[in-house]
Structures are given as C-alpha cells and as structure tokens.
Design a protein around this motif. Structure first.
Motif, PDB file in Angstrom:
ATOM      1  N   ALA A 163       0.837  -1.214   0.000  1.00 19.02           N
ATOM      2  CA  ALA A 163       0.000   0.000   0.000  1.00 19.02           C
ATOM      3  C   ALA A 163       0.867   1.257   0.000  1.00 19.02           C
ATOM      4  O   ALA A 163       1.933   1.296   0.630  1.00 19.02           O
ATOM      5  CB  ALA A 163      -0.934   0.003   1.199  1.00 19.02           C
ATOM      6  N   ALA A 205      -2.580   5.599   0.717  1.00 19.52           N
ATOM      7  CA  ALA A 205      -3.579   4.573   1.027  1.00 19.52           C
ATOM      8  C   ALA A 205      -3.541   4.222   2.513  1.00 19.52           C
ATOM      9  O   ALA A 205      -4.590   4.044   3.145  1.00 19.52           O
ATOM     10  CB  ALA A 205      -3.333   3.326   0.188  1.00 19.52           C
ATOM     11  N   SER A 213      -4.993  -1.740  -3.325  1.00 14.34           N
ATOM     12  CA  SER A 213      -3.661  -1.522  -2.770  1.00 14.34           C
ATOM     13  C   SER A 213      -2.802  -2.779  -2.831  1.00 14.34           C
ATOM     14  O   SER A 213      -1.636  -2.756  -2.414  1.00 14.34           O
ATOM     15  CB  SER A 213      -3.767  -1.054  -1.312  1.00 14.34           C
ATOM     16  OG  SER A 213      -4.411   0.199  -1.224  1.00 14.34           O
TER      17      SER A 213
END
Length: 222
Positions: free
Chosen positions: A116, A120, A151
């Motif tokens: 990620a 995010a 992600s």
C-alpha cells in the motif's frame, strides 16, 4: 454513455436469460426482441452484441440468436453477477461470491499490507477511526474493501474489485453489529501498519461471518 433505453433493454434480456425465461439452446431474433421490449432495432442489436460478448447469446446469420449455457457466461462480469443476484439463482450466486472472497481477500490483504502507498495507509487509518455502527458504515465498508484490493498491487485482484463491491453492496441494508465494525477497523489498521498476518486474520473472519447461520437469519455486515 449508453442511454437509459439501452440499459433497460440490456437488463431485461440479460435477466431473462439468467433467470431461465429464455431456455438454454432456445433461439430468438432481433425482431422478436424488438416486439418484446418495444425498443428500436438499433438498441436491441447493440444489446444483443453486448450479451454475446458476455457469453449469454451467440449470433449467426442463418441461425439467429441462440441462448448459451451458464458454462459459457462471463460469470465474473459485474452485470452478470447483478442479474444472478436479482434472480432465482441468488443463493447460489451469494455462496459463490463468499467462496471467491474467501480465496481472494486474504491474499489481497496480505499483499496490501506490504504494498500500500503512504496515501492509502493514511486513508486506511482514517477509515479505522471513522468506522462505527451508523448509517455511514455501508459506504465506509465498501470503500475499505475496495481500497484493500486496489492496494494489493495485483492487477487481477484489482480487476475483481467490482465483483467484490457487488457482494458488499448487496449487504448494505443489514445493520452491522459492533463486533463486525471492530473487525473492519482491525483490517484497516493492520493493512495501514503493514501487519500482514493481522490483516489476513481480520479479513478471513469478516468473510466467514457473511455466511448465514443455520439457526438464524440475521446476517452480519460485509
């Protein structure tokens, strides 16, 4: 953007195929579908082209339109999923969605915990803080599952995000219980904190709890 008339015709014919109103192997024609839907020939032809691309129909000049077996359908297309959820095959579709999520989301959560982006992770921490058993839960729930899949860094997981979203949204009218809210917050925090094991465990329990109990009809939040 396609017109509302096109969407109506596509949904009417698509649902008729998925529901079994048009039996597997049966034949029809553009003209017959024009009479059925009261839409223009051009709209019906375009709708049948889309349905052929989804595997629901085949078309040839001499034979016309032939309804295809379910084994030929693109069962991962969100439109086909929607038609199945709205029809007599709803329970089978829900079971298949649960099984897909059980196989997909733990792997996606583990990957997202590793891959990620900082943005995010920041949004996941915000979601963990905002999740609560309120009317806003359904939207935050959907965003969380979507963000975890997107992600993951896996294009195939991302491709299936819209299918998972349909499963999540299908449960949007069910009031979440506090334990489910805590599980979702735990998932968001685990991915944000790069804790792959905790993310895996949280999402496994979330998906497992979408399985209706044999002794009750109460369903937990997605």
């Amino acid at each position: 953007m396609r017109s509302p008339a096109f969407r109506r015709v596509l949904d009417e014919i698509g649902a008729a195929v998925v529901d079994g109103e048009f039996a597997e192997g049966s034949r029809t024609s553009v003209e017959a579908l024009v009479d059925r839907t009261l839409a223009s020939r051009s709209i019906v032809r375009e709708a049948t082209r889309v349905l052929a691309s989804l595997g629901l129909l085949s078309a040839s000049p001499r034979v016309g339109l032939v309804v295809q077996p379910a084994s030929a359908w693109n069962l991962l297309d969100p439109q086909v999923v929607r038609w199945r959820l709205a029809g007599p095959g709803r329970e089978q579709q829900l079971r298949e969605l649960r099984e897909l999520r059980a196989a997909l989301e733990p792997a996606a959560a583990r990957a997202a915990a590793t891959r990620a982006t900082p943005a995010a992770r920041a949004r996941l921490r915000e979601l963990a803080h905002r999740l609560a058993p309120t009317a806003a839960f359904a939207d935050l729930d959907a965003e969380l599952h979507d963000l975890v899949l997107r992600s993951s860094g896996n294009a195939l997981f991302v491709h299936l995000a819209n299918v998972v979203a349909l499963a999540v949204h299908d449960r949007a009218g069910v009031d979440p219980v506090p334990h489910d809210v805590r599980l979702h917050a735990a998932l968001a925090r685990a991915v944000a904190d790069a804790d792959a094991d905790a993310a895996d465990a949280a999402v496994r329990e979330i998906v497992a709890r979408t399985q209706p109990s044999e002794s009750t009809t109460v369903i937990s939040g997605a």
